[in-house]
Design a protein around this motif. Structure first.
Motif, PDB file in Angstrom:
ATOM      1  N   LYS A  94      58.679  17.353 -13.630  1.00 15.38           N
ATOM      2  CA  LYS A  94      57.265  17.074 -13.402  1.00 15.38           C
ATOM      3  C   LYS A  94      56.820  17.601 -12.032  1.00 15.38           C
ATOM      4  CE  LYS A  94      54.651  15.406 -15.651  1.00 15.38           C
ATOM      5  NZ  LYS A  94      54.197  14.037 -15.846  1.00 15.38           N
ATOM      6  N   ALA A  97      56.105  21.251 -12.541  1.00 20.02           N
ATOM      7  CA  ALA A  97      54.900  21.441 -13.340  1.00 20.02           C
ATOM      8  C   ALA A  97      53.644  21.148 -12.524  1.00 20.02           C
ATOM      9  CB  ALA A  97      54.946  20.549 -14.576  1.00 20.02           C
ATOM     10  N   ASN A 100      53.103  24.005 -10.025  1.00 17.29           N
ATOM     11  CA  ASN A 100      52.610  25.205 -10.696  1.00 17.29           C
ATOM     12  C   ASN A 100      51.150  25.063 -11.109  1.00 17.29           C
ATOM     13  OD1 ASN A 100      55.172  26.183 -10.400  1.00 17.29           O
ATOM     14  ND2 ASN A 100      55.725  26.082 -12.560  1.00 17.29           N
ATOM     15  N   SER A 101      50.742  23.873 -11.520  1.00 15.79           N
ATOM     16  CA  SER A 101      49.376  23.676 -11.995  1.00 15.79           C
ATOM     17  C   SER A 101      48.353  23.744 -10.864  1.00 15.79           C
ATOM     18  CB  SER A 101      49.250  22.328 -12.712  1.00 15.79           C
ATOM     19  OG  SER A 101      49.375  21.255 -11.804  1.00 15.79           O
ATOM     20  N   VAL A 148      60.746  25.811 -11.908  1.00 13.81           N
ATOM     21  CA  VAL A 148      60.927  25.164 -13.210  1.00 13.81           C
ATOM     22  C   VAL A 148      62.391  25.134 -13.646  1.00 13.81           C
ATOM     23  CG1 VAL A 148      58.607  25.723 -14.004  1.00 13.81           C
ATOM     24  CG2 VAL A 148      60.465  27.295 -14.512  1.00 13.81           C
ATOM     25  N   SER A 270      51.075  28.993 -15.530  1.00 11.68           N
ATOM     26  CA  SER A 270      51.758  27.696 -15.536  1.00 11.68           C
ATOM     27  C   SER A 270      52.165  27.303 -16.956  1.00 11.68           C
ATOM     28  CB  SER A 270      50.862  26.618 -14.914  1.00 11.68           C
ATOM     29  OG  SER A 270      49.676  26.443 -15.665  1.00 11.68           O
ATOM     30  N   ALA A 274      55.971  27.094 -18.438  1.00  8.33           N
ATOM     31  CA  ALA A 274      56.379  25.860 -19.100  1.00  8.33           C
ATOM     32  C   ALA A 274      56.958  26.135 -20.484  1.00  8.33           C
ATOM     33  CB  ALA A 274      55.182  24.916 -19.207  1.00  8.33           C
ATOM     34  N   ASN A 279      59.577  23.325 -19.928  1.00  8.46           N
ATOM     35  CA  ASN A 279      59.359  22.375 -18.838  1.00  8.46           C
ATOM     36  C   ASN A 279      57.927  21.825 -18.873  1.00  8.46           C
ATOM     37  OD1 ASN A 279      60.457  21.265 -16.141  1.00  8.46           O
ATOM     38  ND2 ASN A 279      58.446  22.065 -15.584  1.00  8.46           N
ATOM     39  N   GLU A 280      57.771  20.578 -19.317  1.00  6.92           N
ATOM     40  CA  GLU A 280      56.482  19.870 -19.306  1.00  6.92           C
ATOM     41  C   GLU A 280      55.366  20.705 -19.944  1.00  6.92           C
ATOM     42  OE1 GLU A 280      56.023  16.822 -18.398  1.00  6.92           O
ATOM     43  OE2 GLU A 280      57.930  16.370 -17.437  1.00  6.92           O
ATOM     44  N   GLN A 281      55.601  21.168 -21.164  1.00 10.02           N
ATOM     45  CA  GLN A 281      54.650  22.055 -21.828  1.00 10.02           C
ATOM     46  C   GLN A 281      53.302  21.379 -22.076  1.00 10.02           C
ATOM     47  OE1 GLN A 281      56.343  24.032 -25.274  1.00 10.02           O
ATOM     48  NE2 GLN A 281      58.372  24.038 -24.370  1.00 10.02           N
ATOM     49  N   ALA A 284      51.312  21.052 -18.755  1.00 12.81           N
ATOM     50  CA  ALA A 284      50.826  22.352 -18.296  1.00 12.81           C
ATOM     51  C   ALA A 284      49.628  22.807 -19.128  1.00 12.81           C
ATOM     52  CB  ALA A 284      51.953  23.381 -18.366  1.00 12.81           C
TER      53      ALA A 284
END
Length: 309
Positions: A94, A97, A100-101, A148, A270, A274, A279-281, A284
């Motif tokens: 997280k 993520a 990246n966001s 990630v 991002s 993901a 990773n936390e699709q 994202a």
């Protein structure tokens, strides 16, 4: 109101339509999102990066000023992010993520049209945006990949993945070819153009496919995290950029272009990261969707306050 309607009609609605097509077609055919992600990373993204860097005249002085701004701005965003991450006590996946966001913003298919709108097609401000776009393409393909994967893979594997990304080679090649006036053969120019033109559509379509694959709605915890990411991106981003341009006392036009460039929503990169690295699709995808929808108000407000239109 004119700016608001222009952004809605020429930016938000076209993006939303392509995202919607991705959702629809995935629901009908169950598309392979991994394949779409690889096409974006290894084909379309390098093509648009080469085309813009090779075809845009950028002075050394402007290049240096924009890079200095970008470095300080990113460090300021990162420091604010770390404070939020510690307060929220995010875990490894997280944390990556969320970073990246906020750190990766849509400087290409959203930032360039907004730049052209706000500054009436000014070539100087377009050059500023192209430099920002270059850095926003390079960082997701290096730091983004590291972030990630850092909590689940060793450095050797991560390094191998980073070195396989075409964008990190395309950028110096494009700059060198332009600097030494190396002509691009006609057939290559046409091929690169076709691939570059496909980037925006494919990236948005991939986002739609990812959203279409989601099961159910957003949990309350995820909604809070998406709201935090969106606020940091759309509100804190331009405020931090304003502080940085004041710090360096940049000229009015450059300052306005840099602030506008910082106000755009979360980057599709991002989501691609993901999806590509599992990773936390959902987080994202929702961050991109919500920030893009709300940006119609926030970006319009930034342009209006800067009085550049």
């Amino acid at each position: 109101m004119d700016i608001f309607l222009h952004i809605l009609w020429n930016n938000v609605l076209p993006l939303s339509l392509i995202i919607g097509l991705g959702i629809l077609l995935h629901r009908i055919f169950t598309l392979d999102i991994k394949t779409l992600s690889k096409l974006n990373f290894y084909l379309f993204s390098p093509a648009i990066m080469f085309q813009l860097l090779y075809g845009t005249a950028i002075s050394a002085s402007l290049f240096g000023q924009v890079l200095l701004f970008f470095l300080v701005f990113m460090l300021a965003q990162y420091a604010l992010l770390e404070l939020v991450i510690r307060l929220r006590k995010y875990d490894g996946g997280k944390k990556a993520a969320m970073r990246n966001s906020v750190l990766f913003y849509n400087s290409a298919n959203y930032g360039i049209p907004i730049n052209q709108l706000a500054f009436a097609g000014n070539t100087y401000t377009l050059s500023v945006q192209v430099i920002i776009m270059m850095m926003q393409s390079l960082i997701p393909n290096t730091y983004g990949i590291y972030a990630v994967n850092a909590h689940k893979a060793d450095w050797r594997h991560i390094r191998k993945v980073i070195l396989s990304m075409p964008v990190i080679y395309v950028i110096p090649i494009a700059l060198a070819m332009r600097g030494f006036h190396v002509p691009l053969p006609g057939f290559l120019d046409i091929s690169v153009g076709y691939l570059a033109n496909a980037f925006i559509g494919m990236a948005l379509f991939t986002l739609g496919v990812q959203l279409g694959s989601m099961k159910g709605g957003i949990s309350r915890r995820l909604a809070v995290d998406v709201s935090i990411a969106t606020s940091l991106r759309l509100l804190a981003g331009p405020m931090l950029a304003w502080g940085v341009v004041l710090l360096f006392d940049l000229n009015a036009m450059l300052s306005a272009a840099l602030i506008v460039s910082s106000a755009v929503p979360t980057s599709l990169s991002s989501v691609l990261l993901a999806v590509e690295f599992d990773n936390e699709q959902d987080f994202a995808s929702q961050s991109v969707l919500v920030s893009t929808a709300l940006s119609i108000v926030t970006v319009t407000a930034v342009i209006y306050l800067l009085r550049v239109s």
